[in-house]
Design a protein around this motif. Structure first.
Motif, PDB file in Angstrom:
ATOM      1  N   GLU A  93       0.851  -1.190   0.000  1.00 12.62           N
ATOM      2  CA  GLU A  93       0.000   0.000   0.000  1.00 12.62           C
ATOM      3  C   GLU A  93       0.888   1.242   0.000  1.00 12.62           C
ATOM      4  N   LYS A  94       2.002   1.130   0.718  1.00 15.08           N
ATOM      5  CA  LYS A  94       3.000   2.205   0.768  1.00 15.08           C
ATOM      6  C   LYS A  94       4.377   1.566   0.744  1.00 15.08           C
ATOM      7  N   GLU A  95       5.266   2.148  -0.044  1.00 13.11           N
ATOM      8  CA  GLU A  95       6.638   1.665  -0.070  1.00 13.11           C
ATOM      9  C   GLU A  95       7.478   2.472   0.913  1.00 13.11           C
ATOM     10  N   ILE A  96       8.406   1.801   1.568  1.00 12.99           N
ATOM     11  CA  ILE A  96       9.351   2.462   2.465  1.00 12.99           C
ATOM     12  C   ILE A  96      10.599   2.729   1.624  1.00 12.99           C
ATOM     13  N   ASP A  97      10.586   3.830   0.884  1.00 14.45           N
ATOM     14  CA  ASP A  97      11.639   4.125  -0.081  1.00 14.45           C
ATOM     15  C   ASP A  97      13.036   4.132   0.529  1.00 14.45           C
ATOM     16  N   ALA A  98      13.165   4.664   1.711  1.00 18.14           N
ATOM     17  CA  ALA A  98      14.494   4.794   2.317  1.00 18.14           C
ATOM     18  C   ALA A  98      15.098   3.440   2.694  1.00 18.14           C
ATOM     19  N   PHE A  99      14.276   2.398   2.834  1.00 17.93           N
ATOM     20  CA  PHE A  99      14.848   1.084   3.152  1.00 17.93           C
ATOM     21  C   PHE A  99      15.848   0.668   2.073  1.00 17.93           C
ATOM     22  N   SER A 100      15.469   0.827   0.807  1.00 21.67           N
ATOM     23  CA  SER A 100      16.373   0.472  -0.299  1.00 21.67           C
ATOM     24  C   SER A 100      17.663   1.269  -0.233  1.00 21.67           C
ATOM     25  N   THR A 101      17.524   2.549   0.051  1.00 22.67           N
ATOM     26  CA  THR A 101      18.690   3.430   0.110  1.00 22.67           C
ATOM     27  C   THR A 101      19.619   3.034   1.252  1.00 22.67           C
ATOM     28  N   VAL A 102      19.051   2.825   2.423  1.00 19.61           N
ATOM     29  CA  VAL A 102      19.874   2.459   3.580  1.00 19.61           C
ATOM     30  C   VAL A 102      20.520   1.089   3.353  1.00 19.61           C
ATOM     31  N   PHE A 103      19.769   0.150   2.769  1.00 18.59           N
ATOM     32  CA  PHE A 103      20.347  -1.159   2.483  1.00 18.59           C
ATOM     33  C   PHE A 103      21.535  -1.021   1.514  1.00 18.59           C
ATOM     34  N   THR A 104      21.394  -0.165   0.531  1.00 25.58           N
ATOM     35  CA  THR A 104      22.488   0.053  -0.414  1.00 25.58           C
ATOM     36  C   THR A 104      23.713   0.629   0.288  1.00 25.58           C
ATOM     37  N   ILE A 105      23.499   1.569   1.185  1.00 28.97           N
ATOM     38  CA  ILE A 105      24.614   2.152   1.941  1.00 28.97           C
ATOM     39  C   ILE A 105      25.319   1.076   2.770  1.00 28.97           C
ATOM     40  N   VAL A 106      24.534   0.245   3.465  1.00 27.44           N
ATOM     41  CA  VAL A 106      25.105  -0.845   4.261  1.00 27.44           C
ATOM     42  C   VAL A 106      25.880  -1.796   3.348  1.00 27.44           C
ATOM     43  N   SER A 107      25.290  -2.152   2.220  1.00 28.67           N
ATOM     44  CA  SER A 107      25.928  -3.084   1.286  1.00 28.67           C
ATOM     45  C   SER A 107      27.209  -2.522   0.688  1.00 28.67           C
ATOM     46  N   MET A 108      27.214  -1.239   0.375  1.00 32.28           N
ATOM     47  CA  MET A 108      28.410  -0.609  -0.200  1.00 32.28           C
ATOM     48  C   MET A 108      29.618  -0.790   0.710  1.00 32.28           C
ATOM     49  N   LYS A 109      29.399  -0.737   2.019  1.00 35.83           N
ATOM     50  CA  LYS A 109      30.501  -0.906   2.962  1.00 35.83           C
ATOM     51  C   LYS A 109      31.071  -2.324   2.908  1.00 35.83           C
ATOM     52  N   LYS A 110      30.245  -3.284   2.497  1.00 38.22           N
ATOM     53  CA  LYS A 110      30.660  -4.688   2.503  1.00 38.22           C
ATOM     54  C   LYS A 110      31.119  -5.174   1.130  1.00 38.22           C
ATOM     55  N   ILE A 111      30.369  -4.782   0.067  1.00 34.15           N
ATOM     56  CA  ILE A 111      30.647  -5.357  -1.252  1.00 34.15           C
ATOM     57  C   ILE A 111      30.904  -4.300  -2.328  1.00 34.15           C
ATOM     58  N   GLY A 112      31.079  -3.057  -1.911  1.00 39.40           N
ATOM     59  CA  GLY A 112      31.404  -1.995  -2.860  1.00 39.40           C
ATOM     60  C   GLY A 112      30.315  -1.778  -3.888  1.00 39.40           C
ATOM     61  N   THR A 113      30.725  -1.489  -5.111  1.00 40.78           N
ATOM     62  CA  THR A 113      29.757  -1.140  -6.143  1.00 40.78           C
ATOM     63  C   THR A 113      28.884  -2.310  -6.576  1.00 40.78           C
ATOM     64  N   SER A 114      29.193  -3.516  -6.162  1.00 40.53           N
ATOM     65  CA  SER A 114      28.312  -4.651  -6.459  1.00 40.53           C
ATOM     66  C   SER A 114      26.931  -4.452  -5.831  1.00 40.53           C
ATOM     67  N   ALA A 115      26.829  -3.555  -4.873  1.00 39.61           N
ATOM     68  CA  ALA A 115      25.546  -3.261  -4.227  1.00 39.61           C
ATOM     69  C   ALA A 115      24.498  -2.761  -5.217  1.00 39.61           C
ATOM     70  N   VAL A 116      24.924  -2.222  -6.352  1.00 35.46           N
ATOM     71  CA  VAL A 116      23.944  -1.712  -7.328  1.00 35.46           C
ATOM     72  C   VAL A 116      23.104  -2.828  -7.935  1.00 35.46           C
ATOM     73  N   GLN A 117      23.519  -4.076  -7.782  1.00 38.23           N
ATOM     74  CA  GLN A 117      22.773  -5.182  -8.378  1.00 38.23           C
ATOM     75  C   GLN A 117      21.617  -5.674  -7.519  1.00 38.23           C
ATOM     76  N   SER A 118      21.463  -5.138  -6.328  1.00 35.10           N
ATOM     77  CA  SER A 118      20.363  -5.536  -5.448  1.00 35.10           C
ATOM     78  C   SER A 118      19.198  -4.570  -5.584  1.00 35.10           C
ATOM     79  N   ARG A 119      18.000  -5.130  -5.553  1.00 31.97           N
ATOM     80  CA  ARG A 119      16.794  -4.301  -5.559  1.00 31.97           C
ATOM     81  C   ARG A 119      16.012  -4.504  -4.258  1.00 31.97           C
TER      82      ARG A 119
END
Length: 180
Positions: free
Chosen positions: A98-124
């Motif tokens: 009904e509503k998307e939590i847009d910032a969840f994707s963004t925060v997950f990407t930030i967390v992932s970038m610290k671990k796997i670098g630019t490979s984080a762009v492949q996650s949705r």
């Protein structure tokens, strides 16, 4: 700054885990196992667990069923968030939100970038709300599930987390339905 307010009582949340895979079974569902172990270690309740095929309609149907179940507060899925043709979990989630939590994707990407670098762009990875239930779609790797739980969900699903958390707004998630 984010902190745990020890003066507040911990409130366990009822969480369902959905693994989306054409190949995994309960014997080798490492990502599901990772989530279940963390959910239980945090003091929350495992409300349900299931493995379904990479099929948009099947995934969406399971999400809707669990959202309609008053014994489930949160659904976390793992798998099917990538870029290939069989990766349809995100679309299924969005069919239900009904509503998307847009910032969840963004925060997950930030967390992932610290671990796997630019490979984080492949996650949705994504999050949303439907029928008063939180839904989160995580990648199918145990590492991604660990990172999402340890650095985002464990905090947001803890009523003691300050300055705010998902648990304290549970009573208001479906208030629009009560106003007629």
């Amino acid at each position: 700054m984010s902190t745990i307010d020890e003066s507040r009582e911990f409130l366990p949340v009822r969480i369902a885990v959905l693994t989306v895979s054409d190949s995994r079974t309960s014997a080798d569902d490492r990502s599901g196992d990772t989530l279940v172990a963390r959910i239980e270690a945090a003091g929350h309740q495992l409300a349900a667990r299931e493995i379904v095929q990479d099929d948009r309609a099947t995934i969406a149907a399971r999400l809707r069923d669990w959202c309609a179940d008053p014994a489930i507060d949160v659904v976390i899925s793992t798998g099917g968030t990538g870029l290939t043709g069989r990766d349809v979990t995100v679309e299924a989630h969005r069919d239900v939100y009904e509503k998307e939590i847009d910032a969840f994707s963004t925060v997950f990407t930030i967390v992932s970038m610290k671990k796997i670098g630019t490979s984080a762009v492949q996650s949705r990875a994504c999050g949303g709300v439907a029928m008063g239930t939180y839904l989160f779609a995580l990648p199918g790797s145990p590492g991604a599930c660990k990172d999402a739980w340890d650095e985002i969900l464990s905090l947001q699903l803890d009523y003691r987390h300050r300055p705010c958390n998902f648990v304290e707004i549970f009573p208001r998630l479906d208030e629009h339905r009560r106003r007629k």
